[in-house]
Design a protein around this motif. Sequence first.
Motif, PDB file in Angstrom:
ATOM      1  N   GLY A  77       0.815  -1.205   0.000  1.00 47.75           N
ATOM      2  CA  GLY A  77       0.000   0.000   0.000  1.00 47.75           C
ATOM      3  C   GLY A  77       0.851   1.258   0.000  1.00 47.75           C
ATOM      4  N   LYS A  78       0.272   2.350   0.452  1.00 48.87           N
ATOM      5  CA  LYS A  78       1.015   3.620   0.507  1.00 48.87           C
ATOM      6  C   LYS A  78       2.155   3.547   1.505  1.00 48.87           C
ATOM      7  N   GLU A  79       1.968   2.760   2.544  1.00 47.37           N
ATOM      8  CA  GLU A  79       3.012   2.587   3.558  1.00 47.37           C
ATOM      9  C   GLU A  79       2.889   1.195   4.165  1.00 47.37           C
ATOM     10  N   ASN A  80       3.992   0.711   4.711  1.00 43.62           N
ATOM     11  CA  ASN A  80       3.966  -0.575   5.404  1.00 43.62           C
ATOM     12  C   ASN A  80       3.267  -0.421   6.748  1.00 43.62           C
TER      13      ASN A  80
ATOM     14  N   TYR B 244      -8.582  -3.191   5.201  1.00 43.45           N
ATOM     15  CA  TYR B 244      -7.730  -3.436   4.037  1.00 43.45           C
ATOM     16  C   TYR B 244      -8.047  -4.818   3.470  1.00 43.45           C
TER      17      TYR B 244
ATOM     18  N   GLU C  75      -1.219  -6.015   0.425  1.00 44.41           N
ATOM     19  CA  GLU C  75      -2.495  -5.358   0.162  1.00 44.41           C
ATOM     20  C   GLU C  75      -2.831  -5.491  -1.321  1.00 44.41           C
TER      21      GLU C  75
END
Length: 208
Positions: free
Chosen positions: A35-38, A69, A92
């Motif tokens: 995703g955008k961040e872990n 998610y 994700e």
Amino acid sequence: MKTIEIKAVPRENFGKKDTKSLRVNDNVPCVMYGGKENIHFYAHENEFRSLIYTPDVHLVNLQVGGASYNVVLKDLQFHPVSDKLLHIDFIEVFEDKPVLIAIPIMLTGESSGVKAGGRLNLKRRSLKIKGFIKDCPEHLEIDITGLEIGQSLKIGDLKYENLEIMENKKSMIVGVATSRVVQKEEGAEGAVAEGAEAPAEPAAAATK
């Protein structure tokens, strides 16, 4: 693909002491990538039983810190001695992006070669495929009904709608080998046939 829900707690501390404390209380440290961040989180080991102790693949509705998610299992780590679950990695997934995932194989039908006494030899338990999550099945069916003794199926022989198999097309998946029992029977039949094929010596003509 079936969906299961897992409720987890965000991790705030990532040191060895904190990780050890989680495991002592039967919690499993996890990380979600893609995703955008872990996102680091944990949950009690009982939360993962229906995900891990099954041959099928599941889409996971992961609930962490008030957010939701869609994830799939990427990797597992077990203790080498106790076999206790130590760590899980998730990826994700998104509806508009293809995912790379390992899907288990399920054989269907009964091989003609096995019925004739051959031995089934399964080389692969799963295959890595690429596709949209909506097209990913719980397992990949392979029909072995017409498989005779000495024949095999390779990855290149398989085709699934909207899915790309990300494996060596020349690799064998399943085959039917000649069993020792069949070999002995064939050897015995061959010996009998050889004896039957040898004509008897004609009797010598009587001399006058």
